[in-house]
Design a protein around this motif. Structure first.
Motif, mmCIF file in Angstrom:
data_model
loop_
_atom_site.group_PDB
_atom_site.id
_atom_site.type_symbol
_atom_site.label_atom_id
_atom_site.label_comp_id
_atom_site.label_asym_id
_atom_site.label_seq_id
_atom_site.Cartn_x
_atom_site.Cartn_y
_atom_site.Cartn_z
ATOM 1 N N PHE A 176 0.811 -1.216 0.000
ATOM 2 C CA PHE A 176 0.000 0.000 0.000
ATOM 3 C C PHE A 176 0.846 1.269 0.000
ATOM 4 N N TRP A 225 -2.614 1.455 -3.955
ATOM 5 C CA TRP A 225 -1.885 0.204 -3.753
ATOM 6 C C TRP A 225 -1.273 -0.271 -5.058
ATOM 7 N N PRO A 272 -4.217 -6.699 -2.335
ATOM 8 C CA PRO A 272 -4.446 -5.430 -1.613
ATOM 9 C C PRO A 272 -5.908 -5.060 -1.394
#
Length: 464
Positions: A325, A379, A385
């Motif tokens: 991230f 991300w 993610p």
């Protein structure tokens, strides 16, 4: 080799003086800038090709020791640049090779599709009518695969059956795309799995609502845009470290825009009659009985997953949230802890009853749209993610011995004890076991479950 006699003191003194002057000159070239040698040379391409040529050049042109030192430094710097460039190109080519589909696997799909067209046995019902009731029976162990790779699916299922104490308790649900459906069906119709039940279903056979169809299409379009944006930005970036280059090259894999790769967020819709399933990626080998997974207490959570690595609690190399991230964005930094370990996708226990009571799938879509609105900066591309965000607060840790991942990376050393004792080994990363770029010492764990005596395997030249 030159032999010096005791009387050569004068020569030794001269040699010592020369060495001191050369050392001083080399230190001077490094005192202000390690690359000064290259800048001092007007045309670096005219540098001597070898040390022998350098000595010849300096002596024939009667250059001083300082010039010799500068040219030596320049040659060393140039060689280092060449080595680094070669390593980068080798690594890029390695990743490009990981994106291809071997001819042998293409061959297998083609001849199985042909077999489906001409052979009634290849079209026989899966499973047999007497086992259809097991497909929704909660007393059985239901395992789900989403894949378009026939050989990979066969390895997952055969390894799962061979590792099970009671294979008759297992039901394997294989979901594939329309393109691969006939080949996948033909394989399992003609290669029945002992005791266990196998179902093969194509995405074209699902009758979803208009709302779900629209949502899935939107999801895939956003993932395509995320991938395309990353591809464009990568062409303009220069990576100083190999690990940084590796992380960014991995996101260009075709699997990152595959519908089957992202469809796992719709497992409750894929299997509306099931209460609990184990999800397995197709690059997995099962080594120990999975039956006890169904006895795990998820404490009301939706997904059971391995978080910690074999190195200990909160030890997760390359799997911190910071690796996935962008924590410079306040939306991410306010929601997540950058030092937290991400859980592993690819071998998960899902409580579908608990899932249906949440808004996980809707949350997943909300984050996709937020990422789109923020220029795809929240991300790195991939299935994990947005899933980490959607399943936040709904994940239960399970023992690390269940899942050893990362075998598809360029590892030079793998702990054999860990390989043999893990319940599931996962070739996550570019080097899938069916590709020649995979490490032989770990590929053998996958190929031991390929039936090389099978006629179709032989015809397509699939070898270990």
């Amino acid at each position: 080799m030159i032999q010096l006699c005791d009387g050569d003191d004068e020569f030794l003194v001269l040699l010592k003086k020369l060495r001191e002057e050369l050392t001083r000159a080399l230190l001077e070239t490094s005192s202000t800038d390690g690359q000064i040698g290259i800048r001092e040379i007007e045309d670096p391409t005219l540098l001597p090709a070898s040390f022998k040529d350098l000595v010849k050049d300096v002596t024939s042109n009667k250059q001083d020791i300082r010039t010799f030192a500068f040219k030596t430094k320049a040659m060393m710097a140039k060689m280092e640049q060449m080595v680094q460039s070669a390593r980068r190109h080798e690594y890029i080519n390695w990743h490009l090779a990981s994106h291809g589909i071997p001819k042998s696997l293409q061959c297998l799909s083609l001849i199985l599709a042909e077999e489906y067209a001409v052979n009634a046995m290849a079209r026989s019902r899966l499973p047999s009518p007497e086992f259809v009731s097991r497909l929704t029976d909660p007393s059985f162990h239901h395992v789900v695969l989403l894949t378009d790779n026939v050989l990979a699916a066969s390895v997952v299922i055969s390894s799962g059956v061979n590792s099970s104490t009671h294979p008759e308790k297992f039901v394997f649900h294989v979901v594939t795309d329309k393109k691969t459906y006939t080949a996948m069906h033909a394989w399992f119709a003609m290669n029945s799995i002992n005791s266990a039940v196998v179902e093969v279903k194509g995405l074209h056979q699902y009758d979803w609502s208009h709302k779900v169809n629209v949502a899935i299409k939107e999801m895939l379009e956003i993932h395509h845009l995320i991938w395309k944006n990353k591809y464009v930005s990568l062409k303009e970036e220069v990576f100083e470290y190999q690990q940084e280059l590796e992380k960014n090259l991995e996101v260009l894999s075709p699997s990152f825009v595959s519908l089957l790769n992202h469809l796992r967020i719709y497992i409750p819709e894929l299997f509306p009659d099931l209460d609990k399933i184990v999800f397995l990626d197709d690059d997995i080998v099962v080594q120990h009985d999975l039956s006890s997974l169904w006895e795990l207490d998820l404490n009301g959570k939706v997904v059971g997953a391995v978080v910690d690595s074999w190195c200990g609690r909160d030890c997760c190399p390359r799997r911190k949230y910071n690796d996935f991230f962008n924590f410079t964005n306040p939306m991410i930094s306010a929601k997540l802890d950058s030092d937290r370990c991400a859980w592993l996708y690819g071998m998960n226990m899902f409580d579908l009853q608990a899932w249906r009571k949440t808004n996980i799938t809707a949350t997943y879509h909300q984050w996709l749209k937020l990422n789109l609105n923020h220029g795809f900066t929240l991300w790195h591309p991939g299935a994990l993610p947005p899933a980490l965000l959607a399943f936040e607060g709904h994940m239960q840790r399970i023992d690390p011995s269940w899942h050893m991942a990362g075998l598809g990376h360029r590892v030079t050393q793998v702990n054999k004890y860990m390989l043999e004792t893990a319940a599931v080994i996962h070739f996550s990363g570019p080097a899938k076991p069916w590709l020649e770029i995979g490490a032989p010492e770990v590929r053998s764990f996958w190929y031991r479950h390929v039936n090389f005596s099978n006629g179709f395997i032989k015809r397509c030249g699939i070898t270990g």
